[in-house]
Design an enzyme around this catalytic site. Sequence first.
Site, mmCIF file in Angstrom:
data_model
loop_
_atom_site.group_PDB
_atom_site.id
_atom_site.type_symbol
_atom_site.label_atom_id
_atom_site.label_comp_id
_atom_site.label_asym_id
_atom_site.label_seq_id
_atom_site.Cartn_x
_atom_site.Cartn_y
_atom_site.Cartn_z
ATOM 1 N N GLY A 24 50.211 40.431 34.552
ATOM 2 C CA GLY A 24 51.028 41.717 34.458
ATOM 3 C C GLY A 24 50.354 42.982 34.546
ATOM 4 C CD GLN A 25 45.965 42.224 34.692
ATOM 5 O OE1 GLN A 25 46.579 41.411 35.060
ATOM 6 N NE2 GLN A 25 45.184 42.317 33.593
ATOM 7 N NE ARG A 26 47.845 51.490 36.968
ATOM 8 C CZ ARG A 26 47.102 52.041 36.260
ATOM 9 N NH1 ARG A 26 47.587 52.939 35.197
ATOM 10 N NH2 ARG A 26 45.654 52.180 36.815
#
Lengths: 182, 360
Positions: free
Chosen positions: A70-72
């Site tokens: 889910g990292q940007r």
Amino acid sequence: MGLLSLLKKLRSNPEQELRILLLGLDNAGKTTLLKSLASEDVSHITPTQGFNIKSVQSEGFKLNVWDIGGQRKIRPYWRNYFENTDVLIYVIDSADRKRFDETGEELSELLAEEKLMGVPVLIFANKQDLMNSARASEIAEGLNLHTIRDRPWNIQACSALNGEGVKDGLNWISKNIQRKKK
Amino acid sequence: MGCLFTSPYSPLYYLFPPAKSQSLEEQPKVYSWDVRERVDPKDYMIENKQNDVFIKLPGSINGMQFIIQNLENCVVYLFDNVAQVSIDDCKNCKFFIGPSKGSVFIRDCSDCNLATVCQQFRTRDCKRITTFLSCGTQPIIESSTSMKFSCLTINYAQLTEQLKNAKISIFNNNWNNIHDFTPVPGELNYSFLSQTYQLIDYVPLPDKFTCNQLKLTFSKTDTLIPLTLGISNRPTSESVLVVYFPNDSTDQAQQNQEIQASQLINEIKNNYSHILLVQAKKYNLSELSAENVFGTKSFNDYLKNGPIIGLEFNGNDASRQCHELVESLKLKPVFVSCPSSNLMHQIDTFYNFADMQMSV
């Protein structure tokens, strides 16, 4: 449980497979939820760099669950996994109030995706065990979930860490999924 | 069967009206968080302060979540278990964060020094953060620049117990294995501090009274968390792999195994200053993987007893000294690698199985 649901259960095709997409911001607890669904140890979980996948048997369904990091930086790659999704599970760290806006924006973008049109969405208000966690009702209001009209949706409070609430989310899925025609 | 009671055509419907059972079903489920004691979040937060020092002593947080935000020129010590910690919007601060069962997440911070032992370490949008770290999984950074890392060295009276509560093993520290989500071609967003620096150069000890009370030390010699060089930093070409197995599946056997591993580390530290610990790993090894690492089936019987502890030492004569020490300490069951052209491959294999075991 009434007789009707019991019959429904017996009648359901044991082969029925569901493709479930597990999304949410980094540190929301997606992998912990995935491992909790599979009844695995959740005490040594590493931040996901790519994706994890597990098959879980539940309520006569075989759930193929895709847990995407889910990292940007890697959120643009989520779209690569949209195709043929039966249910979207969106996980929120209910105790990370600083990023409620960010998680709300990501969710709205997902709901506007053509490839996810009409796909039921289950939102897990995770980490209810933490002291600063917002209640599911608070989050539903903050994210304007009541404006979702184009699909079945539900918000379920849970703690993936101790497993509470997770089963209730799965029950909602099994009740609300349209059985695929053979 | 439900329909006998709920169908209006059934005589039982009138004997046992459904209203009661239905209302039971419709009652919202009560979860543990609905009934738990409400705490004041302010007791677990430090925010909006400048030029100040904050100390949380053992027992004051008790494994709760902790929030640190919007500080400038502050020093914060959390000498207790935490569930997870977020550090947001801080400048020129220094932190010690005690054993975190979940993540330590640093966002929008700059020019800070940090010492922590945690299950997960994450950063986003940070600049110039120096971290003395013990991390049970691979630390990750995102959109962060000029990040520096070193091995955490610390001990205090309650640390062993707090690590146990957080399910963190001192024999699994990945401080030297950083994953960068946003690498920049031709540049490195992170680097490792030279071993000549110590924690005390970056995070000051608290006042004398607190230090005495906690028996606190940041020193490399008295650290509970083993000081490791990291695999990117082997000083010589001579390495040796020592692996301890639990003798049986009891807690006692696992405790003995940890004591033995610590004993060897201390003996080497005290007597052979030129031999250094590169890395330690504690994980469950499968029989097949064990055969691959050790080249024999003779350790397979121990594997089902629990996780193994592997230590890699490096330095001239490391292999001979380790063999002699293990022999003299009469520590068993144990594997000590022999010098061979295949040794580095053997050690790599050992680490690769550990990494596989730790990913999902």
